[in-house]
Design a protein around this motif. Structure first.
Motif, PDB file in Angstrom:
ATOM      1  N   GLY A 183       0.778  -1.226   0.000  1.00  0.00           N
ATOM      2  CA  GLY A 183       0.000   0.000   0.000  1.00  0.00           C
ATOM      3  C   GLY A 183       0.809   1.274   0.000  1.00  0.00           C
ATOM      4  O   GLY A 183       0.242   2.358   0.086  1.00  0.00           O
ATOM      5  N   VAL A 184       2.144   1.184  -0.089  1.00  0.00           N
ATOM      6  CA  VAL A 184       2.969   2.393  -0.056  1.00  0.00           C
ATOM      7  C   VAL A 184       2.809   3.194  -1.350  1.00  0.00           C
ATOM      8  O   VAL A 184       2.903   4.411  -1.338  1.00  0.00           O
ATOM      9  N   VAL A 185       2.530   2.521  -2.459  1.00  0.00           N
ATOM     10  CA  VAL A 185       2.308   3.198  -3.735  1.00  0.00           C
ATOM     11  C   VAL A 185       0.840   3.013  -4.113  1.00  0.00           C
ATOM     12  O   VAL A 185       0.394   1.907  -4.379  1.00  0.00           O
ATOM     13  N   THR A 186       0.128   4.120  -4.142  1.00  0.00           N
ATOM     14  CA  THR A 186      -1.285   4.065  -4.521  1.00  0.00           C
ATOM     15  C   THR A 186      -1.394   4.082  -6.043  1.00  0.00           C
ATOM     16  O   THR A 186      -0.462   4.504  -6.737  1.00  0.00           O
ATOM     17  N   PRO A 187      -2.515   3.649  -6.571  1.00  0.00           N
ATOM     18  CA  PRO A 187      -2.685   3.697  -8.036  1.00  0.00           C
ATOM     19  C   PRO A 187      -2.584   5.111  -8.602  1.00  0.00           C
ATOM     20  O   PRO A 187      -2.056   5.305  -9.695  1.00  0.00           O
ATOM     21  N   VAL A 188      -3.062   6.087  -7.861  1.00  0.00           N
ATOM     22  CA  VAL A 188      -2.982   7.473  -8.329  1.00  0.00           C
ATOM     23  C   VAL A 188      -1.524   7.927  -8.386  1.00  0.00           C
ATOM     24  O   VAL A 188      -1.109   8.621  -9.318  1.00  0.00           O
ATOM     25  N   ALA A 189      -0.716   7.536  -7.421  1.00  0.00           N
ATOM     26  CA  ALA A 189       0.695   7.927  -7.381  1.00  0.00           C
ATOM     27  C   ALA A 189       1.520   7.223  -8.456  1.00  0.00           C
ATOM     28  O   ALA A 189       2.606   7.684  -8.788  1.00  0.00           O
ATOM     29  N   SER A 190       1.028   6.153  -9.005  1.00  0.00           N
ATOM     30  CA  SER A 190       1.785   5.442 -10.031  1.00  0.00           C
ATOM     31  C   SER A 190       1.480   5.941 -11.442  1.00  0.00           C
ATOM     32  O   SER A 190       2.139   5.520 -12.393  1.00  0.00           O
ATOM     33  N   VAL A 191       0.523   6.839 -11.582  1.00  0.00           N
ATOM     34  CA  VAL A 191       0.143   7.326 -12.915  1.00  0.00           C
ATOM     35  C   VAL A 191       1.208   8.255 -13.492  1.00  0.00           C
ATOM     36  O   VAL A 191       1.590   8.136 -14.660  1.00  0.00           O
ATOM     37  N   ILE A 192       1.710   9.193 -12.691  1.00  0.00           N
ATOM     38  CA  ILE A 192       2.667  10.186 -13.192  1.00  0.00           C
ATOM     39  C   ILE A 192       3.962   9.537 -13.682  1.00  0.00           C
ATOM     40  O   ILE A 192       4.424   9.851 -14.779  1.00  0.00           O
ATOM     41  N   PRO A 193       4.594   8.638 -12.935  1.00  0.00           N
ATOM     42  CA  PRO A 193       5.797   7.976 -13.478  1.00  0.00           C
ATOM     43  C   PRO A 193       5.516   7.175 -14.749  1.00  0.00           C
ATOM     44  O   PRO A 193       6.354   7.118 -15.642  1.00  0.00           O
ATOM     45  N   SER A 194       4.335   6.609 -14.849  1.00  0.00           N
ATOM     46  CA  SER A 194       3.985   5.857 -16.044  1.00  0.00           C
ATOM     47  C   SER A 194       3.882   6.774 -17.259  1.00  0.00           C
ATOM     48  O   SER A 194       4.377   6.455 -18.344  1.00  0.00           O
TER      49      SER A 194
END
Length: 63
Positions: free
Chosen positions: A29-40
């Motif tokens: 849970g340290v990386v939320t789906p919203v937080a993974s969008v920008i690096p993608s």
């Protein structure tokens, strides 16, 4: 031009790599789906950066 390409590649892919490592080896849970969008999105923008660098830094291309 090569140095600019390498720096752009690292800027685009480093956040994605860090988030992927955090998601794999970090606590759940340290990386939320919203937080993974920008690096993608940044990683996908690497495809656009290389031709732009070539066009603007190559002396043979006349704009």
């Amino acid at each position: 031009m090569v140095l600019t390409t390498v720096v752009c590649y690292l800027i685009c892919w480093m956040p994605y790599g860090v988030v992927a490592l955090l998601a794999t080896f970090g606590s759940p849970g340290v990386v939320t789906p919203v937080a993974s969008v920008i690096p993608s999105i940044l990683a996908k923008s690497s495809t656009v950066c290389n031709p732009l660098i070539y066009i603007f830094m190559n002396k043979q291309v006349n704009l």
